[in-house]
Write a protein that holds these residues in place. Structure first.
Motif, mmCIF file in Angstrom:
data_model
loop_
_atom_site.group_PDB
_atom_site.id
_atom_site.type_symbol
_atom_site.label_atom_id
_atom_site.label_comp_id
_atom_site.label_asym_id
_atom_site.label_seq_id
_atom_site.Cartn_x
_atom_site.Cartn_y
_atom_site.Cartn_z
ATOM 1 N N UNK A 1 -86.862 -117.803 38.283
ATOM 2 C CA UNK A 1 -88.169 -117.345 37.802
ATOM 3 C C UNK A 1 -88.915 -116.564 38.883
ATOM 4 N N UNK A 2 -88.233 -115.577 39.447
ATOM 5 C CA UNK A 2 -88.911 -114.774 40.460
ATOM 6 C C UNK A 2 -88.208 -113.425 40.646
ATOM 7 N N UNK B 1 -92.916 -116.274 38.941
ATOM 8 C CA UNK B 1 -93.629 -116.172 37.664
ATOM 9 C C UNK B 1 -93.274 -117.314 36.725
ATOM 10 N N UNK B 2 -94.202 -117.544 35.800
ATOM 11 C CA UNK B 2 -93.940 -118.389 34.634
ATOM 12 C C UNK B 2 -93.602 -117.441 33.501
ATOM 13 N N UNK C 1 -97.593 -116.269 39.953
ATOM 14 C CA UNK C 1 -98.337 -117.359 40.594
ATOM 15 C C UNK C 1 -98.379 -117.271 42.108
ATOM 16 N N UNK C 2 -97.342 -116.698 42.727
ATOM 17 C CA UNK C 2 -97.272 -116.772 44.188
ATOM 18 C C UNK C 2 -96.328 -115.709 44.731
ATOM 19 N N UNK D 1 -102.117 -114.051 38.497
ATOM 20 C CA UNK D 1 -102.809 -115.212 39.062
ATOM 21 C C UNK D 1 -102.621 -115.253 40.585
ATOM 22 N N UNK D 2 -101.561 -114.632 41.061
ATOM 23 C CA UNK D 2 -101.332 -114.510 42.505
ATOM 24 C C UNK D 2 -102.349 -113.529 43.083
ATOM 25 N N UNK D 3 -103.154 -113.953 44.069
ATOM 26 C CA UNK D 3 -104.206 -113.065 44.595
ATOM 27 C C UNK D 3 -103.663 -111.801 45.253
#
Ligand SMILES: CC(C)(COP(=O)(O)OP(=O)(O)OC[C@H]1O[C@@H](n2cnc3c(N)ncnc32)[C@H](O)[C@@H]1OP(=O)(O)O)[C@@H](O)C(=O)NCCC(=O)NCCS
Length: 93
Positions: free
Chosen positions: A10-11, A26-27, A36-37, A71-73
């Motif tokens: 998932x990335x 990611x989701x 997410x990150x 959502x990841x800044x």
């Protein structure tokens, strides 16, 4: 530099000279990916690897007809600086 999806983890990953240099996770919500990150290996930071990862990922997401929730800044800041990707952004349901 090569950016490719690793769906099992998932990335999206970025390879520099065949070495894994970073990823953005990611989701998977099918037509929407919630990022997410993002992480770039310390040895590769501040060299444009993170930016190349964002570009490669977002271009492929666009190619698949998907949208993103940044959502990841780091991704959110990247899209703010590169408005050509703004149309990919959607809200989570
Ligand atoms: C944040 C991180 C992914 C950036 O990757 P990098 O390869 O060092 O970034 P780049 O060299 O491609 O820099 C791209 C741009 O992002 C900016 N940037 C760096 N860190 C940033 C952050 N945390 N948030 C927003 N922007 C950031 C840089 O200033 C640069 O801007 P510029 O192009 O105007 O000079 C990396 O430093 C890292 O893994 N840090 C530790 C984990 C982390 O903080 N992750 C982010 C939260 S999900």
């Amino acid at each position: 530099m090569l950016v490719e999806d690793n769906p099992a983890r998932h990335r999206y990953e970025i390879l520099v000279d065949d070495a894994l240099a970073g990823f953005t996770a990611y989701l998977d919500r099918a037509q929407v990916l919630i990022f997410t990150h993002t992480e770039v290996d310390a040895a590769f930071q501040n060299m444009g690897v993170g930016a190349a990862l964002m570009r490669g990922t977002l271009d492929q997401v666009r190619g698949h007809g998907q949208r993103v929730v940044p959502r990841c800044p780091f991704m959110a800041a990247f899209i703010d600086r590169h408005p050509e990707y703004t149309d990919l952004v959607t809200n989570p349901d």
